[in-house]
Design a protein around this motif. Structure first.
Motif, mmCIF file in Angstrom:
data_model
loop_
_atom_site.group_PDB
_atom_site.id
_atom_site.type_symbol
_atom_site.label_atom_id
_atom_site.label_comp_id
_atom_site.label_asym_id
_atom_site.label_seq_id
_atom_site.Cartn_x
_atom_site.Cartn_y
_atom_site.Cartn_z
ATOM 1 N N TRP A 285 0.815 -1.208 0.000
ATOM 2 C CA TRP A 285 0.000 0.000 0.000
ATOM 3 C C TRP A 285 0.849 1.258 0.000
ATOM 4 O O TRP A 285 0.446 2.288 -0.546
ATOM 5 C CB TRP A 285 -1.015 -0.026 1.140
ATOM 6 C CG TRP A 285 -1.998 -1.118 0.853
ATOM 7 C CD1 TRP A 285 -2.102 -2.325 1.477
ATOM 8 C CD2 TRP A 285 -2.949 -1.132 -0.214
ATOM 9 N NE1 TRP A 285 -3.069 -3.080 0.866
ATOM 10 C CE2 TRP A 285 -3.606 -2.376 -0.178
ATOM 11 C CE3 TRP A 285 -3.310 -0.224 -1.196
ATOM 12 C CZ2 TRP A 285 -4.602 -2.729 -1.073
ATOM 13 C CZ3 TRP A 285 -4.305 -0.567 -2.094
ATOM 14 C CH2 TRP A 285 -4.936 -1.812 -2.028
ATOM 15 N N ILE B 116 1.719 1.552 -3.666
ATOM 16 C CA ILE B 116 0.562 2.052 -4.420
ATOM 17 C C ILE B 116 0.376 3.543 -4.174
ATOM 18 O O ILE B 116 0.161 4.322 -5.107
ATOM 19 C CB ILE B 116 -0.701 1.244 -4.076
ATOM 20 C CG1 ILE B 116 -0.568 -0.168 -4.654
ATOM 21 C CG2 ILE B 116 -1.962 1.936 -4.574
ATOM 22 C CD1 ILE B 116 -1.631 -1.142 -4.209
ATOM 23 N N ARG B 117 0.490 3.959 -2.920
ATOM 24 C CA ARG B 117 0.375 5.387 -2.614
ATOM 25 C C ARG B 117 1.512 6.173 -3.269
ATOM 26 O O ARG B 117 1.295 7.270 -3.795
ATOM 27 C CB ARG B 117 0.391 5.624 -1.107
ATOM 28 C CG ARG B 117 0.174 7.096 -0.762
ATOM 29 C CD ARG B 117 0.124 7.353 0.708
ATOM 30 N NE ARG B 117 -1.018 6.661 1.285
ATOM 31 C CZ ARG B 117 -1.168 6.461 2.585
ATOM 32 N NH1 ARG B 117 -0.257 6.873 3.430
ATOM 33 N NH2 ARG B 117 -2.225 5.844 3.038
ATOM 34 N N HIS C 64 0.696 6.707 -6.829
ATOM 35 C CA HIS C 64 -0.374 7.696 -6.910
ATOM 36 C C HIS C 64 0.203 9.111 -6.792
ATOM 37 O O HIS C 64 -0.101 9.991 -7.612
ATOM 38 C CB HIS C 64 -1.403 7.424 -5.812
ATOM 39 C CG HIS C 64 -2.692 8.144 -5.992
ATOM 40 N ND1 HIS C 64 -3.656 7.734 -6.880
ATOM 41 C CD2 HIS C 64 -3.190 9.253 -5.372
ATOM 42 C CE1 HIS C 64 -4.686 8.555 -6.824
ATOM 43 N NE2 HIS C 64 -4.436 9.485 -5.908
ATOM 44 N N VAL D 178 -6.209 4.001 -11.359
ATOM 45 C CA VAL D 178 -6.014 2.620 -10.885
ATOM 46 C C VAL D 178 -5.573 2.600 -9.422
ATOM 47 O O VAL D 178 -6.141 1.872 -8.597
ATOM 48 C CB VAL D 178 -5.009 1.870 -11.778
ATOM 49 C CG1 VAL D 178 -4.598 0.539 -11.177
ATOM 50 C CG2 VAL D 178 -5.593 1.667 -13.175
ATOM 51 N N THR D 179 -4.561 3.401 -9.087
ATOM 52 C CA THR D 179 -4.063 3.394 -7.711
ATOM 53 C C THR D 179 -5.082 4.002 -6.752
ATOM 54 O O THR D 179 -5.248 3.524 -5.628
ATOM 55 C CB THR D 179 -2.719 4.137 -7.600
ATOM 56 O OG1 THR D 179 -2.876 5.476 -8.084
ATOM 57 C CG2 THR D 179 -1.628 3.420 -8.387
ATOM 58 N N ALA E 176 -8.380 3.968 -7.123
ATOM 59 C CA ALA E 176 -9.458 2.986 -6.935
ATOM 60 C C ALA E 176 -9.028 1.899 -5.954
ATOM 61 O O ALA E 176 -9.806 1.490 -5.087
ATOM 62 C CB ALA E 176 -9.854 2.379 -8.274
ATOM 63 N N ALA E 177 -7.779 1.458 -6.079
ATOM 64 C CA ALA E 177 -7.276 0.427 -5.162
ATOM 65 C C ALA E 177 -7.272 0.940 -3.723
ATOM 66 O O ALA E 177 -7.705 0.231 -2.800
ATOM 67 C CB ALA E 177 -5.870 -0.009 -5.586
ATOM 68 N N MET E 178 -6.796 2.167 -3.538
ATOM 69 C CA MET E 178 -6.752 2.714 -2.180
ATOM 70 C C MET E 178 -8.156 2.977 -1.636
ATOM 71 O O MET E 178 -8.403 2.760 -0.450
ATOM 72 C CB MET E 178 -5.913 3.994 -2.148
ATOM 73 C CG MET E 178 -4.428 3.727 -2.321
ATOM 74 S SD MET E 178 -3.390 5.186 -2.056
ATOM 75 C CE MET E 178 -3.927 6.263 -3.369
ATOM 76 N N GLY F 36 -10.780 1.307 -2.214
ATOM 77 C CA GLY F 36 -11.300 0.011 -1.769
ATOM 78 C C GLY F 36 -10.655 -0.453 -0.484
ATOM 79 O O GLY F 36 -11.338 -0.878 0.457
ATOM 80 N N GLU F 37 -9.345 -0.349 -0.430
ATOM 81 C CA GLU F 37 -8.609 -0.809 0.753
ATOM 82 C C GLU F 37 -8.976 -0.008 2.007
ATOM 83 O O GLU F 37 -9.086 -0.559 3.093
ATOM 84 C CB GLU F 37 -7.099 -0.713 0.507
ATOM 85 C CG GLU F 37 -6.226 -1.068 1.679
ATOM 86 C CD GLU F 37 -6.315 -2.530 2.116
ATOM 87 O OE1 GLU F 37 -5.855 -2.835 3.224
ATOM 88 O OE2 GLU F 37 -6.831 -3.370 1.346
ATOM 89 N N TRP G 114 -15.201 4.496 -0.676
ATOM 90 C CA TRP G 114 -16.121 4.627 -1.803
ATOM 91 C C TRP G 114 -17.380 5.427 -1.470
ATOM 92 O O TRP G 114 -17.988 6.012 -2.352
ATOM 93 C CB TRP G 114 -16.494 3.259 -2.367
ATOM 94 C CG TRP G 114 -15.379 2.667 -3.167
ATOM 95 C CD1 TRP G 114 -14.668 1.550 -2.859
ATOM 96 C CD2 TRP G 114 -14.832 3.167 -4.389
ATOM 97 N NE1 TRP G 114 -13.706 1.324 -3.817
ATOM 98 C CE2 TRP G 114 -13.788 2.311 -4.776
ATOM 99 C CE3 TRP G 114 -15.117 4.256 -5.202
ATOM 100 C CZ2 TRP G 114 -13.043 2.490 -5.921
ATOM 101 C CZ3 TRP G 114 -14.365 4.453 -6.347
ATOM 102 C CH2 TRP G 114 -13.340 3.582 -6.699
#
Length: 125
Positions: free
Chosen positions: A4, A7-8, A11, A62-63, A65-67, A69-70, A74
């Protein structure tokens, strides 16, 4: 947890490319090129940055949306506004790549981009 952070990192890197590139173009490239008959060279620079911007927006999507969700974001109204602004900016970038003579698009993209960064900071904290 390291995934994560990566991913951050991606981003934030994509955001830095997008905003930093706009600042570089506005503060240095455009003023210098404007005085030297920019013509084709400026269009090449802008088009190249435009494609890089679209890649950055894809990475951000993409990143992000992943974050979202994690971190269960949303349902956050600020995220909804941010995603709407991202879609608008992506459309403006496409439009600007087709009509680079419309200078108002530059300002709209930049101001909306700053709003997106502001919303991202509010969502992250």
């Amino acid at each position: 947890m390291e995934l994560w952070y990566a991913i951050r990192f991606l981003h934030v890197l994509a955001m830095a490319f997008f905003i930093g590139g706009q600042l570089l173009l506005a503060a240095a490239v455009v003023p210098v090129m404007r005085g030297n008959d920019p013509g084709a060279r400026m269009r090449q620079i802008a088009r190249r940055f435009g494609w890089g911007t679209l890649v950055a927006i894809a990475v951000l999507f993409v990143t992000g949306a992943a974050m979202a969700g994690e971190y269960h974001r949303w349902s956050d109204p600020a995220l909804h506004v941010k995603l709407t602004l991202v879609a608008v900016v992506a459309g403006l970038v496409f439009w600007h790549m087709r009509r680079p003579d419309l200078r108002a698009i530059d300002g709209a993209i930049f101001l909306l981009s700053l709003a997106i960064v502001w919303l991202g900071i509010t969502i992250a904290h």
